[in-house]
Scaffold this active site. Structure first.
Site, PDB file in Angstrom:
ATOM      1  N   ASP A 198      56.520  -3.868  15.144  1.00  7.08           N
ATOM      2  CA  ASP A 198      55.902  -5.604  15.444  1.00  7.08           C
ATOM      3  C   ASP A 198      56.217  -6.369  13.928  1.00  7.08           C
ATOM      4  OD1 ASP A 198      55.670  -5.164  18.397  1.00  7.08           O
ATOM      5  OD2 ASP A 198      53.647  -4.627  17.620  1.00  7.08           O
TER       6      ASP A 198
ATOM      7  N   LYS B 158      60.765  -6.989  23.304  1.00  7.05           N
ATOM      8  CA  LYS B 158      59.705  -7.639  22.928  1.00  7.05           C
ATOM      9  C   LYS B 158      59.530  -9.120  23.549  1.00  7.05           C
ATOM     10  CE  LYS B 158      58.037  -3.849  20.973  1.00  7.05           C
ATOM     11  NZ  LYS B 158      57.747  -2.931  20.981  1.00  7.05           N
TER      12      LYS B 158
ATOM     13  N   SER C  10      58.521   4.449  22.584  1.00  3.29           N
ATOM     14  CA  SER C  10      57.576   3.549  22.806  1.00  3.29           C
ATOM     15  C   SER C  10      55.633   3.712  23.196  1.00  3.29           C
ATOM     16  CB  SER C  10      57.692   3.247  24.321  1.00  3.29           C
ATOM     17  OG  SER C  10      56.762   2.524  24.696  1.00  3.29           O
TER      18      SER C  10
ATOM     19  N   GLY D 228      51.696  -7.475  26.656  1.00  4.03           N
ATOM     20  CA  GLY D 228      53.035  -6.068  27.165  1.00  4.03           C
ATOM     21  C   GLY D 228      51.960  -4.880  27.776  1.00  4.03           C
TER      22      GLY D 228
ATOM     23  N   ARG E 127      63.534  -9.967  19.738  1.00  3.32           N
ATOM     24  CA  ARG E 127      62.902 -10.808  18.555  1.00  3.32           C
ATOM     25  C   ARG E 127      64.196 -10.194  17.544  1.00  3.32           C
ATOM     26  NH1 ARG E 127      56.529  -8.115  18.335  1.00  3.32           N
ATOM     27  NH2 ARG E 127      56.285  -9.739  19.376  1.00  3.32           N
TER      28      ARG E 127
ATOM     29  N   ARG F 110      54.611 -14.082  17.235  1.00  8.13           N
ATOM     30  CA  ARG F 110      54.817 -13.732  15.673  1.00  8.13           C
ATOM     31  C   ARG F 110      56.409 -14.110  14.857  1.00  8.13           C
ATOM     32  NH1 ARG F 110      51.382  -8.838  15.494  1.00  8.13           N
ATOM     33  NH2 ARG F 110      51.395  -7.783  17.218  1.00  8.13           N
TER      34      ARG F 110
ATOM     35  N   SER G  24      45.916  -3.032  19.556  1.00  5.25           N
ATOM     36  CA  SER G  24      45.932  -1.927  19.771  1.00  5.25           C
ATOM     37  C   SER G  24      45.116  -1.341  20.385  1.00  5.25           C
ATOM     38  CB  SER G  24      47.149  -1.490  19.089  1.00  5.25           C
ATOM     39  OG  SER G  24      48.081  -1.824  19.212  1.00  5.25           O
TER      40      SER G  24
HETATM   41  C1  S3P Z   1      52.133  -1.471  21.319  1.00  6.89           C
HETATM   42  C2  S3P Z   1      52.910  -0.783  21.061  1.00  6.89           C
HETATM   43  C3  S3P Z   1      54.522  -1.466  20.689  1.00  6.89           C
HETATM   44  C4  S3P Z   1      53.987  -2.905  20.550  1.00  6.89           C
HETATM   45  C5  S3P Z   1      52.575  -3.636  20.477  1.00  6.89           C
HETATM   46  C6  S3P Z   1      51.640  -2.951  20.465  1.00  6.89           C
HETATM   47  C7  S3P Z   1      50.665  -0.297  21.697  1.00  6.89           C
HETATM   48  O1  S3P Z   1      55.215  -1.718  22.398  1.00  6.89           O
HETATM   49  O2  S3P Z   1      55.249  -3.156  20.132  1.00  6.89           O
HETATM   50  O3  S3P Z   1      52.545  -4.788  20.263  1.00  6.89           O
HETATM   51  O4  S3P Z   1      49.231  -1.465  21.325  1.00  6.89           O
HETATM   52  O5  S3P Z   1      51.143   0.622  22.647  1.00  6.89           O
HETATM   53  P1  S3P Z   1      55.878  -0.273  22.064  1.00  6.89           P
HETATM   54  O6  S3P Z   1      54.873   0.804  22.510  1.00  6.89           O
HETATM   55  O7  S3P Z   1      56.946  -0.742  23.922  1.00  6.89           O
HETATM   56  O8  S3P Z   1      56.656  -0.530  20.995  1.00  6.89           O
END
Ligand code: S3P
Length: 443
Positions: A326, A353, A173, A99, A357, A400, A27
């Site tokens: 995660d 995801k 999110s 994503g 998952r 994962r 992140s």
């Molecule tokens: C993330 C937010 C999460 C997480 C992803 C990383 C981020 O997703 O699952 O691996 O870096 O902001 P969501 O915000 O859609 O839950």
């Protein structure tokens, strides 16, 4: 992405031993590249995760006009173009499996007067994007072409004069929150994101680190209200990326379930918006010691000593989900090796995801002899302190799932096979070698 299919099996191993450092936080790595690209001047990053997801974000920043250069192992330099300074990219931006990269850059582009096309692999193409576009369209951006069901590929026209909004995300999110804040950088006045459930706060922290005016207030039982003052001049600042707690989760659970293990995971980030798994494992009876708490690059980190532990089943409350979103796959593995039932509540977001998952965790456990149920959005694992193993796990292009299944195999009676481990490289390059170094039998 290297499309070579790489199957692998994990076998019951002797106690895992050693000190290791998992790669940099995913992140924070995405955000360092994106925010670095929006500053005026040069940002230096140390410890960047050099996984495929983050590399794709770096390529996107280059395509949008920033100068992004690797100067050593994990060491990168980003020459930014300033807020709203992105140039129109010559071709579609390809985010591969990620994503996070895709949605954060959609947000950043939404505040610039350019048009860009976003695309990704089959997994990313199957994930919903409408949820991100809705608030960005309120801010003045326009999705001028988008595949059926609000999915990639999509072409976005950024706003010439973005409008600040007050936004309450319909889902917990951090990606949604961050997309709106990144678009809000280019808007005059205040952009507000009011989260009913707080999510990881790396965007807010890093915006401040680069000089933006960001206010965070607690709201309701579990919520936060984030207010960003628009059109700041972002000033470059060095970023040190701590070790990723979501990656540390895999050797951590392996250390708990493989008998005779005693390992140390160095410099793991312990930001409370990311440590729901650690809390849960401790409630289950895990011995996880924090050896040397310190600050690194503005984040709390610690060396974590993990020893084999007798685990028991617990109930995991739904409000903890954003702080460990995660980690449910690998928690499912820990729950299988616990005595008694673990009920993980409120896992709706797991369905969107890299794969579904919720279904994938249940399948992974079931093919290895574990008694599992899905009830609404809850996952229920009836642990017996052991797993038969012997199953072939389908990874569904999801890193994962692959790592969780391999961790399971290290303590199962029969080997666990994984159909394809290639996607591990999206988030944790070197995972297999690291587990082998500690004594894990993977072949
Ligand atoms: C993330 C937010 C999460 C997480 C992803 C990383 C981020 O997703 O699952 O691996 O870096 O902001 P969501 O915000 O859609 O839950």
């Amino acid at each position: 992405m290297d499309q070579t299919v790489t199957p692998l099996a994990a076998r019951r191993s002797a106690g895992l031993k050693g000190r290791v450092r998992v790669p940099g936080d995913k992140s924070i790595s995405h955000r360092a590249l994106i925010l670095g690209a929006l500053t005026v001047g040069e940002t230096r990053i140390e410890g960047l995760l050099e996984g495929e997801d983050v590399i794709n974000t770096g390529k996107a920043m280059r395509a949008l006009g920033a100068n992004v250069e690797r100067v050593g192992e994990g060491a990168w330099r980003v020459q930014g173009v300033g807020v709203a300074g992105f140039a129109q990219p010559a071709k579609a931006l390809d985010f591969g499996n990620s994503g996070t990269g895709c949605r954060l850059v959609i947000g950043a582009v939404a505040g610039c007067p350019i048009t860009a096309t976003f695309d990704g692999d089959a997994s990313l193409r199957s994930r919903p994007q409408r949820r991100v576009l809705d608030p960005l369209e309120r801010m003045g951006a326009r999705a001028i072409s988008i595949a059926d069901g609000g999915r990639l590929p999509l072409t976005l026209q950024g706003a010439r004069d973005p409008i600040p909004i007050v936004y309450a995300p319909p889902a917990a999110s951090a990606q949604l929150k961050s997309a709106v804040l990144l678009a809000g950088l280019a808007a005059p006045g205040e952009t507000v994101v009011a989260e009913a459930e707080a999510t990881r706060d790396h965007t807010e922290r890093m915006l401040r680190h680069f000089g933006a005016d960001v206010r965070v207030e607690n709201e309701g039982a579990h919520g936060r209200r984030v207010t960003l003052k628009g059109q700041p001049e972002l000033v470059p600042a060095p970023v040190m990326v701590p070790a990723d707690p979501s990656s540390a989760a895999f050797p951590m659970v392996a250390g708990l379930i493989v008998p005779g293990s005693d390992i140390v995971l160095e410099g793991v980030m312990t930001n409370v918006t990311r440590t729901g798994l650690f809390t849960t494992l401790r409630e289950m009876g895990a011995t996880i010691e924090e050896l040397d708490r310190r600050l690194e690059g503005g984040e709390d980190v610690a060396d974590l000593r993990v020893r084999t532990s007798a685990l028991k089943g617990v109930e995991v409350p739904p409000e903890r989900a954003p702080f460990m979103i995660d980690e449910y796959l690998v928690l499912g593995v820990a729950a299988a090796f616990a005595e008694g039932t673990t009920r993980m509540r409120g896992l709706k977001e797991l369905r969107v995801k890299e794969s579904d998952r919720l279904a994938a965790t249940a399948d992974m456990l079931r093919v290895n002899g574990i008694d599992v149920e899905i009830e609404g959005d809850d996952l229920i694992v009836h642990g017996k302190g052991r797993a038969a193993g012997g199953g072939l796990v389908k990874t569904h292009m999801d890193h994962r799932i692959a790592m969780s299944a391999l961790v399971m195999g290290l303590a199962s009676e029969k080997p666990v096979q994984v159909d394809d481990t290639a996607f591990i490289a999206t988030s944790f390059p070197g995972f297999v070698e690291m587990m082998r170094r500690m004594g894990g039998e993977l072949s």
